[in-house]
Design an enzyme around this catalytic site. Structure first.
Site, PDB file in Angstrom:
ATOM      1  CB  SER A   1      -0.865  -0.015   1.201  1.00  0.00           C
ATOM      2  OG  SER A   1      -1.885   1.246   1.208  1.00  0.00           O
ATOM      3  CB  CYS A   2       1.898   3.761  -1.880  1.00  0.00           C
ATOM      4  SG  CYS A   2       0.866   3.965  -3.397  1.00  0.00           S
TER       5      CYS A   2
END
Length: 572
Positions: free
Chosen positions: A121-122
C-alpha cells in the site's frame, strides 16, 4: 507448528515462588490464545513443577534462567527474558517465547512448502502499491515460495487475503508507506517495511523478513514489537497515512465544487442560487466534503501512531483546528498531539484484566481527546492559525520571480525520487493548501509530476538509439502514466541510469512548475492528470498550464538526448 510441542523450563535459584507464579501466568496466557505450552519449574536443583509429558527429539525446549546439569542439552536459553519481565507482562513474554519457537521452526521447513502473505500500500494507492506487489511476487517465485499479495490501492483491497491463507502463512510481509490494519494477523510473524525494498530488492527483503519478523500481539495492553517498530519509523509515515485518507475527500469535494462552478458560475455558492443544482453541488463539495478534510487528516495521523484509540482524539482535534482557522497545519499538529498522547497513555496506564476492555473504548479516547482539545484551545491552535495565515499571505503575495522559484522547487522535488519521500513532501504540501483555498502550488506539483514519464516517452521516440528495446517498449506505458499523473512511470528508466536521467527530469519538472506558477495556473483537484483538466472550473489559465507541461516535457526529453549516450554506433 505441525506436531512440534513447546516445553518451557524455568530454573530460578533465588525464588521458587516467583518461578511457579511465572509458569502459571505463562500457561494461563497461552491457554487464552489457544496455544499449548508445558512448563517445568526448578529451584536449587529441585523440580517443583514437572512437565505432564516428556519432550521428544522433535519438540522445542526453551529455558528461562540458569543452565545446570539437570537441564536437557536441547534446551535453548531465551536471551533477554527473565522472571521480572514475565511477571510484569506475561502476554508480551509469551510473544517472545512463541516467536522464538516459530523462527526456529520456519528455518527448518523447506521453502517450497511455505506460504507468504503480503500487503502492499502507498499513500495514493496507485503506482507503488502494485509495483511493490509485483516485486514481491517475482522474488518469491525465484526463491521457491508461494505468495499471496493483497494490494490496498486507491479503490480498496484488491485480491483480499482469506482467513485460511493467513492461518496457513509462515510469514506476513507488510510493504506499505502508510499505516495498515493488522488485527487479522494476531499471533502471526509480521515484518513491516516501506514499498521501496519490495520494488528494488524483493529477494533480500524476503530473507530479511524471515530473520527479523516479530510476532504480532493483540489487544491494547501490550503493543507488538512490529507495531512498536512501525511507530519508530518516524513522523513522515504517519503524515502520509493521514494524507492518504484525506485525498478522497479533497478529490470528491474539489470536483463537486468545480462542477457547481461549471453549471452556475463562480457565484454558485451564494445564497441567491439556493435551490439550483449548481448550489447543491457546491454545498455538497464545500460544506460537507471540504469540512471533513482537516478532521480526517488529523484523525488518521493519530490512528497511524496510536491505532484505533487515537482516531477520536485526532478527529476532534482536527475539528478544533478547523474552527480555530488553523487549517491543515493545525490538523497536522492535532494529529501528532493526539497520536503521541494516546500512545503514551496506552503504555503507562495498567488496569486489572477485568477492566482492560474499558481502555480502548473509554479511557484512551477520553483522556486523549482531553489532552488534544486543551492543547489546541489554549496552546497550539492560535499559534498555528497565525503561522498558517502568514503562509497564506506569503503565497498569495508571490509575484514574478518569487512565484517562479517556488514553482521551480516544487516541480523539481516531484522528479528527484519519483514517488519517494521528497516527491511526497512536495505533494503533501500542495494538497494541504487546497484546504486553505490556495490552488497554485497544486498545479505546479501536478505539472512537475506529469513531466518525467511524458519526457521519457518523448525521448524514446526522438532518441531511440539511447534506449534498450525494453525501455522503448516501456516508453509507451510511460506516456499513459504521465498523462494520468503517475510519476512512478519513470522509475525503470531512472533505476537503469540515475546519474543522467534524474537530473534531466528534475530540470524539466522544475521548468514546468515554474511556468505554471508564473502564469497563475490553479488546480482544485489533487489527482487525475490531464483527465481532470477537461472539467470546467477544475483548473484555471488552462492554455498557460498546458504550455508549462509541454515546455517541461520537451526540455527533459532534449536533455535526455544530450546526456544519454547511444547504445550502439549509428548504423551499427
Amino acid at each position: 507448528m505441525d506436531k512440534t510441542r513447546l516445553f518451557l523450563i524455568i530454573n530460578e535459584r533465588a525464588s521458587a515462588l516467583r518461578g511457579i507464579l511465572a509458569a502459571e501466568a505463562l500457561k494461563d496466557a497461552a491457554e487464552r490464545r489457544g496455544s499449548a505450552l508445558e512448563a517445568e519449574v526448578r529451584s536449587n536443583g529441585e523440580t517443583l513443577v514437572s512437565f505432564e509429558g516428556s519432550p521428544g527429539p522433535e519438540d522445542r525446549v526453551l529455558l528461562i534462567g540458569n543452565r545446570d546439569d539437570a537441564v536437557p542439552g536441547q534446551a535453548e536459553i531465551l536471551p533477554g527474558l527473565n522472571l521480572d519481565s514475565v511477571l510484569a507482562d506475561p502476554s508480551a513474554a509469551l510473544d517472545r517465547i512463541l516467536g522464538s519457537a516459530v523462527r526456529a521452526h520456519s528455518a527448518e521447513k523447506k521453502a517450497d512448502r511455505e506460504l507468504i502473505v503480503a500487503i502492499t500500500s502507498c499513500p495514493t494507492g496507485i503506482a507503488h502499491t502494485f509495483m511493490a506487489a509485483e516485486g514481491l511476487e517475482r522474488a518469491a517465485e525465484a526463491m521457491g515460495y508461494t505468495i499471496r499479495v493483497e494490494t490496498q490501492g486507491s479503490v480498496g483491497a484488491g485480491t483480499p487475503l482469506t482467513a485460511a491463507e493467513i492461518a496457513e502463512a509462515a510469514l506476513v510481509i507488510i510493504a506499505a508507506d502508510k499505516e495498515v490494519e493488522r488485527g487479522r494477523f494476531v499471533g502471526k510473524r509480521v515484518f513491516a517495511c516501506a514499498t521501496k525494498p519490495a520494488i528494488t530488492a524483493g529477494e533480500a527483503l524476503i530473507r530479511q523478513a524471515f530473520t527479523e519478523a516479530q510476532l504480532q500481539g493483540g489487544g491494547s495492553e501490550s503493543p507488538s514489537p512490529a507495531a512498536v517498530s512501525e511507530r519508530k519509523a518516524g513522523p513522515y509515515k504517519h503524515l502520509m497515512t493521514g494524507v492518504s485518507f484525506m485525498l478522497p475527500f479533497v478529490v470528491a469535494g474539489g470536483l463537486l465544487i468545480a462542477l457547481g462552478f461549471a453549471l452556475g458560475g463562480i457565484y454558485a455558492g451564494d445564497p441567491s442560487h439556493a435551490g439550483t443544482l449548481a448550489h447543491a453541488l457546491f454545498t455538497i463539495g464545500a460544506t460537507a466534503g471540504f469540512s471533513l478534510i482537516v478532521p480526517v487528516l488529523a484523525g488518521y495521523i493519530s490512528y497511524s501512531i496510536a491505532d484505533r484509540p487515537g482516531i477520536a482524539p485526532g478527529m476532534i482535534g482536527g475539528v478544533l483546528a478547523a474552527n480555530l482557522n488553523a487549517g491543515f497545519l493545525g490538523g497536522i499538529a492535532a494529529g501528532f498531539i493526539a497520536g503521541y498522547a494516546t500512545d503514551f497513555l496506552n503504555r503507562v496506564i495498567r488496569l486489572p484484566k477485568n477492566l482492560a476492555g474499558l481502555k480502548p473504548v473509554l479511557i484512551l479516547p477520553l483522556l486523549g481527546t482531553l489532552i488534544t482539545g486543551l492543547s489546541m484551545q489554549y496552546a497550539v491552535g492560535a499559534a498555528v492559525a497565525r503561522a498558517l495565515q502568514a503562509l497564506t499571505n506569503w503565497l498569495q503575495s508571490l509575484q514574478g520571480t518569487s512565484s517562479l522559484i517556488l514553482g521551480l522547487i516544487l516541480g523539481a522535488m516531484m522528479a528527484i525520487d519519483m514517488g519517494g519521500p521528497i516527491n511526497k513532501a512536495s505533494y503533501a504540501f500542495a494538497t494541504g493548501l487546497i484546504t486553505s483555498q490556495i490552488y497554485g502550488p497544486m498545479a505546479a506539483v501536478m505539472a512537475g509530476g506529469m513531466t518525467p514519464p511524458l519526457a521519457l516517452a518523448l525521448a524514446c521516440r526522438l532518441f531511440k538509439s539511447r534506449f534498450t528495446h525494453d525501455e522503448l517498449e516501456a516508453g509507451n506505458a510511460a506516456a499513459v502514466l504521465g498523462l494520468a499523473f503517475v510519476t512512478e512511470g519513470a522509475i525503470p528508466f531512472a533505476a537503469r541510469d540515475p546519474l543522467r536521467v534524474i537530473p534531466a527530469l528534475a530540470v524539466g519538472s522544475g521548468l514546468a512548475g515554474a511556468i505554471s506558477m508564473l502564469v497563475g495556473a490553479e488546480l482544485k483537484v489533487p489527482h487525475g492528470g490531464v483527465f481532470v483538466l477537461t472539467i470546467p472550473g477544475a483548473a484555471t489559465h488552462l492554455l498557460g498550464y498546458i504550455a508549462a507541461l509541454a515546455a517541461g516535457t520537451v526540455a527533459s526529453a532534449l536533455l535526455l538526448g544530450m546526456l544519454k549516450r547511444p547504445l550502439q554506433a549509428p548504423g551499427g
